[in-house]
Design a protein around this motif. Structure first.
Motif, PDB file in Angstrom:
ATOM      1  N   SER A  64       0.821  -1.210   0.000  1.00 11.55           N
ATOM      2  CA  SER A  64       0.000   0.000   0.000  1.00 11.55           C
ATOM      3  C   SER A  64       0.854   1.259   0.000  1.00 11.55           C
ATOM      4  O   SER A  64       0.325   2.365   0.115  1.00 11.55           O
ATOM      5  N   GLY A  65       2.176   1.106  -0.141  1.00 10.15           N
ATOM      6  CA  GLY A  65       3.055   2.263  -0.216  1.00 10.15           C
ATOM      7  C   GLY A  65       3.625   2.653   1.137  1.00 10.15           C
ATOM      8  O   GLY A  65       3.631   1.860   2.085  1.00 10.15           O
ATOM      9  N   ILE A  66       4.100   3.874   1.239  1.00  8.75           N
ATOM     10  CA  ILE A  66       4.772   4.330   2.451  1.00  8.75           C
ATOM     11  C   ILE A  66       3.813   4.316   3.642  1.00  8.75           C
ATOM     12  O   ILE A  66       2.634   4.655   3.517  1.00  8.75           O
ATOM     13  N   ASP A  67       4.326   3.882   4.767  1.00  5.19           N
ATOM     14  CA  ASP A  67       3.538   3.844   6.003  1.00  5.19           C
ATOM     15  C   ASP A  67       3.227   5.279   6.431  1.00  5.19           C
ATOM     16  O   ASP A  67       4.134   6.095   6.620  1.00  5.19           O
ATOM     17  N   LEU A  68       1.953   5.609   6.573  1.00  5.57           N
ATOM     18  CA  LEU A  68       1.551   6.971   6.913  1.00  5.57           C
ATOM     19  C   LEU A  68       2.082   7.404   8.281  1.00  5.57           C
ATOM     20  O   LEU A  68       2.292   8.599   8.518  1.00  5.57           O
ATOM     21  N   MET A  69       2.330   6.438   9.157  1.00  4.72           N
ATOM     22  CA  MET A  69       2.912   6.773  10.460  1.00  4.72           C
ATOM     23  C   MET A  69       4.317   7.352  10.291  1.00  4.72           C
ATOM     24  O   MET A  69       4.738   8.224  11.046  1.00  4.72           O
ATOM     25  N   LEU A  70       5.017   6.854   9.281  1.00  2.00           N
ATOM     26  CA  LEU A  70       6.366   7.365   9.001  1.00  2.00           C
ATOM     27  C   LEU A  70       6.301   8.814   8.543  1.00  2.00           C
ATOM     28  O   LEU A  70       7.112   9.657   8.953  1.00  2.00           O
ATOM     29  N   LEU A  71       5.320   9.130   7.695  1.00  2.00           N
ATOM     30  CA  LEU A  71       5.146  10.515   7.249  1.00  2.00           C
ATOM     31  C   LEU A  71       4.759  11.423   8.417  1.00  2.00           C
ATOM     32  O   LEU A  71       5.256  12.546   8.538  1.00  2.00           O
ATOM     33  N   ALA A  72       3.871  10.934   9.260  1.00  2.00           N
ATOM     34  CA  ALA A  72       3.443  11.727  10.413  1.00  2.00           C
ATOM     35  C   ALA A  72       4.619  12.003  11.347  1.00  2.00           C
ATOM     36  O   ALA A  72       4.760  13.106  11.887  1.00  2.00           O
ATOM     37  N   GLN A  73       5.469  10.999  11.519  1.00  2.00           N
ATOM     38  CA  GLN A  73       6.643  11.158  12.379  1.00  2.00           C
ATOM     39  C   GLN A  73       7.590  12.219  11.817  1.00  2.00           C
ATOM     40  O   GLN A  73       8.110  13.051  12.561  1.00  2.00           O
ATOM     41  N   ALA A  74       7.793  12.186  10.502  1.00  2.00           N
ATOM     42  CA  ALA A  74       8.661  13.185   9.869  1.00  2.00           C
ATOM     43  C   ALA A  74       8.091  14.579  10.051  1.00  2.00           C
ATOM     44  O   ALA A  74       8.826  15.543  10.325  1.00  2.00           O
ATOM     45  N   GLY A  75       6.763  14.706   9.929  1.00  2.00           N
ATOM     46  CA  GLY A  75       6.122  16.007  10.103  1.00  2.00           C
ATOM     47  C   GLY A  75       6.233  16.529  11.520  1.00  2.00           C
ATOM     48  O   GLY A  75       6.391  17.737  11.744  1.00  2.00           O
ATOM     49  N   SER A  76       6.175  15.637  12.495  1.00  2.00           N
ATOM     50  CA  SER A  76       6.214  16.042  13.899  1.00  2.00           C
ATOM     51  C   SER A  76       7.583  16.554  14.328  1.00  2.00           C
ATOM     52  O   SER A  76       7.709  17.217  15.357  1.00  2.00           O
ATOM     53  N   GLN A  77       8.602  16.240  13.550  1.00  2.00           N
ATOM     54  CA  GLN A  77       9.972  16.633  13.900  1.00  2.00           C
ATOM     55  C   GLN A  77      10.349  18.005  13.336  1.00  2.00           C
ATOM     56  O   GLN A  77      11.443  18.492  13.579  1.00  2.00           O
ATOM     57  N   LEU A  78       9.453  18.621  12.585  1.00  2.00           N
ATOM     58  CA  LEU A  78       9.752  19.922  11.992  1.00  2.00           C
ATOM     59  C   LEU A  78       9.650  21.029  13.041  1.00  2.00           C
ATOM     60  O   LEU A  78       8.796  20.997  13.918  1.00  2.00           O
ATOM     61  N   GLY A  79      10.542  22.013  12.911  1.00  2.00           N
ATOM     62  CA  GLY A  79      10.544  23.137  13.831  1.00  2.00           C
ATOM     63  C   GLY A  79       9.941  24.379  13.191  1.00  2.00           C
ATOM     64  O   GLY A  79       9.113  24.288  12.288  1.00  2.00           O
ATOM     65  N   LYS A  80      10.411  25.555  13.630  1.00  2.00           N
ATOM     66  CA  LYS A  80       9.844  26.814  13.147  1.00  2.00           C
ATOM     67  C   LYS A  80      10.660  27.424  12.006  1.00  2.00           C
ATOM     68  O   LYS A  80      10.169  28.299  11.297  1.00  2.00           O
ATOM     69  N   ASP A  81      11.905  26.966  11.832  1.00  2.00           N
ATOM     70  CA  ASP A  81      12.770  27.571  10.834  1.00  2.00           C
ATOM     71  C   ASP A  81      12.604  26.873   9.488  1.00  2.00           C
ATOM     72  O   ASP A  81      12.892  25.671   9.353  1.00  2.00           O
ATOM     73  N   THR A  82      12.140  27.620   8.479  1.00  2.00           N
ATOM     74  CA  THR A  82      11.859  27.034   7.166  1.00  2.00           C
ATOM     75  C   THR A  82      13.097  26.430   6.535  1.00  2.00           C
ATOM     76  O   THR A  82      13.053  25.334   5.970  1.00  2.00           O
ATOM     77  N   GLY A  83      14.211  27.136   6.603  1.00  3.30           N
ATOM     78  CA  GLY A  83      15.439  26.641   5.985  1.00  3.30           C
ATOM     79  C   GLY A  83      15.895  25.326   6.589  1.00  3.30           C
ATOM     80  O   GLY A  83      16.264  24.391   5.875  1.00  3.30           O
ATOM     81  N   ARG A  84      15.865  25.232   7.919  1.00  4.30           N
ATOM     82  CA  ARG A  84      16.302  23.997   8.587  1.00  4.30           C
ATOM     83  C   ARG A  84      15.308  22.855   8.341  1.00  4.30           C
ATOM     84  O   ARG A  84      15.699  21.697   8.208  1.00  4.30           O
ATOM     85  N   ASN A  85      14.027  23.183   8.293  1.00  9.07           N
ATOM     86  CA  ASN A  85      13.024  22.175   7.953  1.00  9.07           C
ATOM     87  C   ASN A  85      13.284  21.616   6.553  1.00  9.07           C
ATOM     88  O   ASN A  85      13.234  20.408   6.326  1.00  9.07           O
ATOM     89  N   ARG A  90      14.867  17.370   2.943  1.00  6.89           N
ATOM     90  CA  ARG A  90      15.638  16.971   1.759  1.00  6.89           C
ATOM     91  C   ARG A  90      16.517  15.763   2.081  1.00  6.89           C
ATOM     92  O   ARG A  90      16.611  14.829   1.280  1.00  6.89           O
ATOM     93  N   ARG A  91      17.170  15.768   3.236  1.00  6.74           N
ATOM     94  CA  ARG A  91      18.004  14.622   3.626  1.00  6.74           C
ATOM     95  C   ARG A  91      17.155  13.361   3.734  1.00  6.74           C
ATOM     96  O   ARG A  91      17.572  12.282   3.322  1.00  6.74           O
ATOM     97  N   THR A  92      15.969  13.493   4.301  1.00  7.84           N
ATOM     98  CA  THR A  92      15.075  12.337   4.444  1.00  7.84           C
ATOM     99  C   THR A  92      14.671  11.786   3.078  1.00  7.84           C
ATOM    100  O   THR A  92      14.711  10.568   2.849  1.00  7.84           O
ATOM    101  N   ILE A  93      14.292  12.670   2.158  1.00  3.57           N
ATOM    102  CA  ILE A  93      13.871  12.237   0.822  1.00  3.57           C
ATOM    103  C   ILE A  93      15.021  11.542   0.103  1.00  3.57           C
ATOM    104  O   ILE A  93      14.832  10.497  -0.536  1.00  3.57           O
TER     105      ILE A  93
END
Length: 270
Positions: A64-85, A90-93
């Motif tokens: 069924s493709g990528i586990d949606l929990m994995l995507l949610a986890q990646a999203g939860s690790q983002l901060g406030k700085d656009t450049g660092r996000n 990009r490293r993850t992709i």
């Protein structure tokens, strides 16, 4: 052989059966999947006894493709700085892309046997394989568009060379589902089968044919096909001339010719 959490591996008759083994999760691609697949195909590449790979999914569905929990986890690790996000994403992709590059770069032919769902990231995966086969009722979809994103681990780069640019654009823009019959018509799969049992019988039959050939000849053939994706015809002709200047000295050529003349089946060294 290593025990894996997301895969089951079997080796018999020179064929490695690499099976995605999360049927209770519709073979969704979790964190273990993305790291283990690199190790699996490194083992395939380095094991001389392996001459061809059959890639399948356990249970009713391929994946069924990528586990949606994995995507949610990646999203939860983002901060406030656009450049660092952006740098972190990009490293993850790129890490995810490396997982399917390992399949594409494998020296051995990889045959995908597909039943049930083949969605999103699973399309990226099968696009990295040499050939694809499916059941008639298999369901293919470039699902990323329905999740508000562009597919980013290989579909948009590899699929146009398999089904053509126009059809790839239609499927990528709409996300519509293609069944096995249409997949055969557009060239996404080479052949369809009535059910999963016939599918695996058929694909393993093709794999056995490939495994019986000279591994040196198979290696050279795959290398030349891959090379021509990014080079001109004259570049490819020059490369095969240089390649075969060495490879035509292999004992496999003499073994094949002797077997042909005596009408016997050749036996090639690993």
């Amino acid at each position: 052989m290593t025990d894996y959490k997301a895969f089951r591996i079997e080796l018999a008759d020179k064929i490695a059966h690499v099976q995605i083994n999360r049927p209770e999760k519709i073979n969704a691609m979790n964190a273990d999947f993305w790291t283990e697949i690199i190790d699996v195909f490194r083992w395939v590449d380095e094991t001389d006894e392996v001459r061809v790979v059959v890639l399948s999914g356990a249970g009713k569905h391929f994946s069924s493709g990528i586990d949606l929990m994995l995507l949610a986890q990646a999203g939860s690790q983002l901060g406030k700085d656009t450049g660092r996000n952006a740098e972190a994403l990009r490293r993850t992709i790129l890490k995810l892309q490396a997982s399917f590059n390992a399949v594409d770069n494998c020296r051995k032919p990889v045959l995908a046997a597909i039943q049930g769902y083949c969605l999103g990231g699973a399309i990226d995966l099968i696009s990295a394989c040499d050939m694809r086969y499916s059941t008639v009722d298999a369901q293919f979809s470039i699902k990323e568009i329905d999740m508000g994103m562009a597919a980013d681990v290989g579909t948009l780069q590899r699929l146009p060379r398999i089904i053509g640019d126009g059809m790839m654009r239609e499927l990528a823009y709409t996300g519509r589902t293609v069944d096995g019959g249409e997949a055969l018509r557009i060239g996404l799969v080479n052949r369809t089968y009535a059910d999963q049992s016939e599918l695996l019988d058929g694909v393993f039959g093709i794999a056995r044919e490939i495994a019986a050939k000279s591994p040196i000849a198979i290696r050279g053939t795959k290398e030349m096909i891959r090379y021509m994706r990014d080079h001109r015809v004259d570049d490819g002709l020059n490369y095969i001339a240089t390649w075969n200047a060495a490879m035509l000295q292999s004992a496999d050529l003499r073994v094949a010719m002797a077997a042909h003349m005596s009408k016997q089946k050749p036996e090639f060294a690993d």
